[in-house]
Design an enzyme around this catalytic site. Structure first.
Site, PDB file in Angstrom:
ATOM      1  N   GLN A   9      59.965  60.863   4.457  1.00  0.00           N
ATOM      2  CA  GLN A   9      60.749  59.819   3.799  1.00  0.00           C
ATOM      3  C   GLN A   9      60.816  58.617   4.732  1.00  0.00           C
ATOM      4  O   GLN A   9      61.262  58.730   5.870  1.00  0.00           O
ATOM      5  CB  GLN A   9      62.150  60.324   3.458  1.00  0.00           C
ATOM      6  CG  GLN A   9      62.142  61.449   2.437  1.00  0.00           C
ATOM      7  CD  GLN A   9      63.529  61.991   2.135  1.00  0.00           C
ATOM      8  OE1 GLN A   9      64.531  61.428   2.567  1.00  0.00           O
ATOM      9  NE2 GLN A   9      63.597  63.089   1.398  1.00  0.00           N
ATOM     10  N   HIS A  23      62.496  55.087   4.739  1.00  0.00           N
ATOM     11  CA  HIS A  23      63.493  54.343   3.974  1.00  0.00           C
ATOM     12  C   HIS A  23      64.567  53.811   4.922  1.00  0.00           C
ATOM     13  O   HIS A  23      64.428  53.834   6.142  1.00  0.00           O
ATOM     14  CB  HIS A  23      64.089  55.209   2.868  1.00  0.00           C
ATOM     15  CG  HIS A  23      64.623  56.524   3.322  1.00  0.00           C
ATOM     16  ND1 HIS A  23      65.290  57.390   2.487  1.00  0.00           N
ATOM     17  CD2 HIS A  23      64.608  57.143   4.538  1.00  0.00           C
ATOM     18  CE1 HIS A  23      65.641  58.475   3.166  1.00  0.00           C
ATOM     19  NE2 HIS A  23      65.244  58.340   4.393  1.00  0.00           N
ATOM     20  N   HIS A  34      69.320  71.761   4.267  1.00  0.00           N
ATOM     21  CA  HIS A  34      68.449  72.244   3.197  1.00  0.00           C
ATOM     22  C   HIS A  34      68.167  73.746   3.355  1.00  0.00           C
ATOM     23  O   HIS A  34      67.038  74.195   3.163  1.00  0.00           O
ATOM     24  CB  HIS A  34      67.128  71.471   3.185  1.00  0.00           C
ATOM     25  CG  HIS A  34      67.256  70.036   2.782  1.00  0.00           C
ATOM     26  ND1 HIS A  34      66.279  69.100   3.053  1.00  0.00           N
ATOM     27  CD2 HIS A  34      68.243  69.371   2.127  1.00  0.00           C
ATOM     28  CE1 HIS A  34      66.669  67.919   2.581  1.00  0.00           C
ATOM     29  NE2 HIS A  34      67.855  68.060   2.019  1.00  0.00           N
ATOM     30  N   ASN A  40      62.968  68.102  -0.333  1.00  0.00           N
ATOM     31  CA  ASN A  40      64.375  68.314  -0.693  1.00  0.00           C
ATOM     32  C   ASN A  40      64.458  69.351  -1.808  1.00  0.00           C
ATOM     33  O   ASN A  40      63.758  69.251  -2.812  1.00  0.00           O
ATOM     34  CB  ASN A  40      64.995  67.002  -1.162  1.00  0.00           C
ATOM     35  CG  ASN A  40      64.811  65.884  -0.168  1.00  0.00           C
ATOM     36  OD1 ASN A  40      63.687  65.478   0.104  1.00  0.00           O
ATOM     37  ND2 ASN A  40      65.895  65.381   0.388  1.00  0.00           N
TER      38      ASN A  40
END
Length: 568
Positions: free
Chosen positions: A404, A406, A502, A545
């Site tokens: 990811q 971001h 997770h 995820n």
């Protein structure tokens, strides 16, 4: 007392609600200090846990069987008028995402804290009490059984209405290749993921108009070449408004519940908060074993509540659900034994001068960049309201990690005042870890601050995990080189184990009762009316995820429950 409770509840199931039987049951469960009658509630479905998975069970069942009476309990409290509202939808946090870091930190409670040294050599023993020479003070909430070298030290839970969905990133990528469990066929998975994306409002287009999103995506694709996929990160959020595209509405548990979450809702769905839970059931492992009731206790007034129901669901999280089962003497051999948690590498990048200056002269944005720089006399050609990048490098067999790229709020990675946050990009790489037995221990004799069995982690990386992590770190450094230089203080690093939040596999699905807790329908193998939900159901090691996959399991299980309940 236990045998009397079982007899009375069995009688209630057989003959229906009966005042005399209810009163006898109340007498059996009343604590000596209680003076009021015990509250007894009757439902068709009882759900423990108000996170996105528990809410998926509730919504899907009520859509299929509108007359079903559902009672949901939550150990935490309600923090917003609308049930399970995502707090990042507050306008202030969307204008300044770094402020949201403190919300996340405040919502998380660490799962297992090993004992720390409590000896204070600067305290005078004659004036203040302090350990001397030997002995270890056991601070309330700490776990003296926890080996710090085998701990998931950053693992944490959120106890509030809506659970983690009150502050999650809303990233909902679909697992690929060996990430995907074999619980269902490929066609079954395809249908479930389509439904899950709809209920979560997943899309990958809400940031396509962003300048930063576009230039980061293009710089990564140019650096890697055609051999590596670079894509927009799928996110659970409503499409941007046309009247004010500056803001988005992130998906929370309220999004899943729909009208059920609205203040003033009156119908067949009831949520009660600040309740601990214990299942009353027959002999575990018996052919006719079933859960008869949920025995709840109000944390505010210590009063008991008994919920008599046909179906029971536990969706409290990958750690809290095993705690609930263990505390209820439901202890299958696979409970907590096949835990997997992702490795994480992290760094922050300040975008390169070449990338930033290319924006100034790019005709795609000249009509907004020029006026912005002129109005604000801003040397950075990025409007203040330009959305952050939301880019991913998907999991592949050659690069078995999820990426990811971001700028989002986590319990780490906030930007200091000396660097304009418009120039900062976060790189988060999530690596899968091999599934090994004996990863989460639950034993009698020690409780957490909520009175539930204290979990103790026994987590180690395999040699293959370590080799894969080394490759992942190298790939992160390569990605960073395409974007700019490291933000001082945020150089490449592995984050503390457990920080991904997770965890999977603790109540895993499978066909073999020796190596799994639930079957493909998410029903506990040896209990006829108890279903489980959450990331813990996922039996495979994942790098992406896991929430959307957990919602898939919940959709399938709630389909089964709705069919089992009969006519609408």
């Amino acid at each position: 007392m236990a045998s009397s409770i079982h007899r009375l509840l069995s009688q209630l199931h057989t003959s229906g609600p009966d005042l005399q039987t209810t009163n006898l049951l109340a007498q059996e469960v009343r604590a000596p200090s209680d003076s009021d009658d015990v509250e007894v509630v009757y439902a068709d479905v009882f759900i423990a846990g108000s996170g996105p998975v528990g809410c998926t069970f509730a919504r899907n069942i009520l859509e299929k069987r509108p007359k079903t009476k559902i009672f949901m309990s939550e150990v935490g409290s309600q923090v917003s008028p609308e049930l399970g509202y995502h707090q990042k939808n507050d306008i202030g946090y969307q204008k300044d995402i770094d402020r949201f870091v403190h919300v996340i930190k405040g919502a998380l409670s660490t799962t297992s804290i090993p004992p720390a040294s409590t000896y204070v050599p600067t305290l005078t023993p004659s004036a203040s009490w302090t350990p001397q020479y030997e002995g270890q003070v056991q601070i309330n909430g700490h776990n003296p059984r926890q080996n710090p070298f085998r701990n998931l030290g950053a693992s944490a839970v959120t106890r509030t209405v809506g659970g983690m969905a009150t502050h999650w990133t809303c990233a909902t990528p679909t697992p690929r290749f060996d990430e995907l469990p074999d619980t269902y066929t490929s066609k079954e998975w395809e249908k479930l993921y389509t439904r899950a994306r709809a209920i979560l409002k997943t899309n990958d287009t809400s940031y396509d108009h962003s300048i930063r999103h576009t230039v980061v995506k293009e710089a990564l694709q140019k650096g890697y070449g055609v051999g590596r996929e670079v894509a927009s990160l799928p996110l659970a959020l409503n499409l941007r408004r046309t009247d004010n595209p500056d803001f988005v509405t992130w998906t929370g548990s309220n999004t899943i519940l729909g009208e059920l979450a609205k203040p003033g809702y009156k119908g067949n769905f009831t949520l009660r908060v600040s309740l601990t839970c214990f299942f009353i059931h027959g002999a575990f492992g018996a052919n006719d074993n079933k859960v008869y009731a949920a025995y709840l206790r109000d944390l505010k007034n210590n009063k008991p509540i008994i919920v008599v129901s046909k179906i029971f669901v536990a969706a409290c999280g990958a750690v809290l659900t095993p705690q609930l089962l263990y505390n209820s003497s439901i202890r299958p051999s696979a409970l907590g034994r096949y835990l997997s948690e992702q490795s994480m590498s992290f760094c922050q990048i300040v975008l390169s001068r070449d990338i930033v200056e290319s924006i100034r002269n790019d005709p795609r944005w000249s009509d907004i960049v020029g006026p912005h720089c002129a109005l604000w006399e801003d040397p950075i050609p990025i409007p203040y309201n330009d959305p952050e990048p939301q880019v991913t490098l998907p999991y592949s067999q050659d690069t078995p990690w999820h990426v990811q790229v971001h700028r989002d709020a986590f319990s780490y990675g906030d930007v200091g005042p000396k660097v304009d946050p418009r120039l900062v990009v976060d790189l988060r790489f999530f690596g899968k870890t091999d599934v090994n037995p004996n990863n989460l221990g639950l034993k009698p004799g020690m409780s957490d601050i909520y009175g539930m069995p204290q979990p103790t982690f026994e987590f180690v990386h395999s040699e293959e995990d370590q080799r894969r992590n080394d490759r992942m770190m190298s790939d992160m450094c390569r990605a960073a080189s395409f974007l700019g230089s490291y933000l001082p203080g945020s150089n490449p690093q592995f984050l503390e184990p457990g920080l991904a939040l997770h965890i999977t596999g603790t109540i895993r699905a499978g066909d073999d009762p020796e190596t799994s807790v639930v079957n493909r329908d998410c029903r506990v193998h040896d209990i006829s009316n108890l279903y489980l939900g959450g990331n813990g159901v996922i039996p495979t090691a994942m790098a992406c995820n896991p929430t959307i996959t957990s919602v898939c399991y919940a959709l399938h299980a709630s389909d089964v429950i709705a069919k089992r309940l009969g006519s609408p």
